[in-house]
Design an enzyme around this catalytic site. Structure first.
Site, short mmCIF file in Angstrom:
data_model
loop_
_atom_site.label_atom_id
_atom_site.label_comp_id
_atom_site.label_asym_id
_atom_site.label_seq_id
_atom_site.Cartn_x
_atom_site.Cartn_y
_atom_site.Cartn_z
N TYR A 15 0.73 -1.28 -0.26
CA TYR A 15 0.12 0.04 -0.21
C TYR A 15 1.00 1.31 -0.12
CZ TYR A 15 -4.47 -2.53 0.11
OH TYR A 15 -5.66 -3.00 0.03
N GLU B 123 -4.38 -30.48 8.08
CA GLU B 123 -4.28 -29.89 6.85
C GLU B 123 -5.31 -28.81 6.62
OE1 GLU B 123 -5.47 -30.82 2.11
OE2 GLU B 123 -5.12 -32.38 3.22
N ASP C 220 -5.75 -35.10 3.95
CA ASP C 220 -6.61 -35.89 3.18
C ASP C 220 -5.82 -36.82 2.45
OD1 ASP C 220 -9.04 -34.25 3.49
OD2 ASP C 220 -8.61 -32.93 1.99
#
Length: 391
Positions: free
Chosen positions: A133, A219, A272
Site C-alpha cells: 500500500y 491440513e 487428506d
C-alpha cells in the site's frame, strides 16, 4: 514502465545512495539469534547492491540485478536431515533496468530494498501489506510484493524475518502450549473452544511452556475446528494442534519447526488421502523449491504421516460413495510426487502413493464420518496414536 516510473526508480536509487552514505555506521552489530543476521550485515549487503547500481550508472551502463532462480528443481539438492535446499552456484535470473520486460521488477526490487534499509536502520517493522500500500501503482498486486521480498531474502542470503518485513499469519494453533511474544504479550493456547493465531514473529517467541506429548499438523481448517470442538487435545493426551489452512504459510512452518526444536516431541500430519494433501505434508517435512534457501529453519524432517492413508480406505472399508475418483490433474500430481528425490528414502510413503495410483481413488478426512459421525476423534486418531498406525 513510463517515463515517470523510470524517474521514480532512479530517484529511489539516489535517495538510498545518499542515505547509506550518511548512515553506514548507524546500527551497532548484533548477535545472531536463531539464524538472525545483524543489522550491520544486512545494511552492508544492501549498500553493496546500490553501490553496484550507482557504479553502472556512472559508467553509462544499464544496471542489472542477479537473482537466484527459486523455481527450478535443477537448483535443488536433497539432504534427508534438512530437506530440499538450494545448492551453491545456482542458476541466476538477470533483471535488467533497460529491458521493457524486466524494468518494472527492477524498480520494484529497488523500492523494497529502500524500505527494508530504512526498517533495519530504524529497528522498526512493517508488514508486506504495508509495503504494497506504500505504492500500489508500482507493485500492481500483493503477490508481487510477496514474491520480491522472498527474492531479496534469497539474493541477500538473509532469513526473511531478519529483513524486518512481517507477514500476517493465516495459521491457527491450539492445545497444551503457553509462550511469550516479543512484545511481552503472553499467549495461552490451552482452550477447548478457540484457537490462537500463529504469531507473525516466530523468532521473537520465548518462554515456551508445554506438557504436550506430540504435535498434530492438520491440513484443513474444517478438520482442525472439528477436533477443537471435540476437545481432542485433552481427551487422549495433552498435545498441540496447528493448521496452516491448506498450503502452509512460512509462519506456520516456522512455528512447527520452533516447537520441534524446543519440545523434542513427535510431529504427526493429518491430511487428506489425495495428492494435494500429500504435497502439503511434504512441504512441512521436506520444504518447497521456492523457499529452499531457508530449508534449515523451515523443515521438520521427522514429520510422520498419521493419516488419512490410502491403505486406511481399504482397511476401514470406507463406503464407496465417500470415495472420489482421481482426476487427470490428480494423476499427474501423483506421478510428479513419486519422482521427487525424497521419496526414495520413504518406501512406506511410496507404497501408499502407488496404492492410490492403482485404486485411482482419493478421500477427504471427512469421509471417515461415513463410518460414524465421531469416528475420527473417538476411534481413528486414538487407535492410530496408541498402536502406531503411521508411516
Amino acid at each position: 514502465m513510463d517515463t515517470g516510473g523510470v524517474l521514480e526508480l532512479f530517484s529511489e536509487v539516489e535517495k538510498l545512495r545518499v542515505q547509506l552514505m550518511n548512515n553506514v555506521e548507524v546500527m551497532p552489530d548484533c548477535q545472531r539469534v536463531e539464524g538472525e543476521v545483524s543489522h550491520k550485515e544486512i545494511l552492508t549487503c544492501i549498500e553493496n547492491i546500490i553501490l553496484g547500481i550507482v557504479t553502472s550508472l556512472s559508467k553509462d551502463e544499464a544496471p542489472i540485478l542477479a537473482l537466484p532462480n527459486r523455481s527450478s528443481w535443477a537448483n535443488i539438492s536433497f539432504d534427508s536431515a534438512i530437506g530440499l535446499q538450494m545448492v551453491s552456484g545456482s542458476s541466476i535470473t538477470t533483471i535488467r533496468s533497460d529491458c521493457p520486460s524486466s524494468v518494472t521488477k527492477f524498480a520494484q526490487i529497488v523500492k523494497i530494498l529502500s524500505v527494508i534499509y530504512r526498517l533495519v536502520q530504524s529497528n522498526s517493522y512493517a508488514t508486506k501489506r504495508d509495503i504494497y500500500y506504500s505504492n500500489t501503482q508500482l507493485f500492481g498486486s500483493q503477490s508481487a510484493v510477496d514474491s520480491i521480498v522472498d527474492d531479496i531474502s534469497c539474493m541477500l542470503k538473509v532469513p526473511r524475518r531478519s529483513l524486518h518485513v512481517l507477514a500476517t499469519s493465516k495459521g491457527l494453533i491450539s492445545g497444551d502450549l503457553c509462550y511469550m511474544e516479543e512484545d511481552g504479550t503472553r499467549i495461552d493456547c490451552y482452550s477447548s473452544s478457540t484457537a490462537a493465531a500463529v504469531s507473525s514473529n516466530i523468532a521473537g517467541i520465548r518462554n515456551i511452556v508445554s506438557s504436550a506429548k506430540f504435535v498434530l499438523i492438520v491440513e484443513k481448517d474444517a478438520t482442525f475446528q472439528r477436533l477443537l470442538d471435540d476437545d481432542f487435545c485433552t481427551k487422549l493426551s495433552p498435545c498441540i494442534m496447528i493448521t496452516g489452512k491448506g498450503v502452509p504459510d512460512v509462519n506456520s512452518r516456522l512455528m512447527v519447526r520452533k516447537l520441534w526444536d524446543t519440545l523434542h516431541i513427535p510431529v504427526f500430519a493429518l491430511v487428506d488421502a489425495d495428492p494435494h494433501g500429500i504435497e502439503i505434508m511434504c512441504i512441512y517435512k521436506y520444504g518447497s523449491v521456492a523457499m529452499s534457501f531457508e530449508a534449515h529453519s523451515l523443515t521438520v524432517p521427522s514429520v510422520m504421516w498419521l493419516g488419512l492413508l490410502p491403505s486406511d480406505l481399504q482397511r476401514l472399508r470406507v463406503p464407496e460413495d465417500a470415495l472420489i475418483p482421481l482426476t487427470k490433474r490428480d494423476e499427474s500430481k501423483l506421478s510428479s510426487l513419486l519422482k521427487r528425490p525424497y521419496l526414495t528414502s520413504q518406501p512406506d510413503w511410496q507404497r501408499e502413493m502407488e496404492l492410490m495410483q492403482q485404486t485411482k481413488v482419493k478421500a477427504e478426512i471427512q469421509s471417515l464420518a461415513a463410518i460414524a459421525p465421531d469416528f475420527l476423534t473417538n476411534t481413528y486418531l486414538p487407535n492410530k496414536l496408541r498402536y502406531g498406525g503411521w508411516v
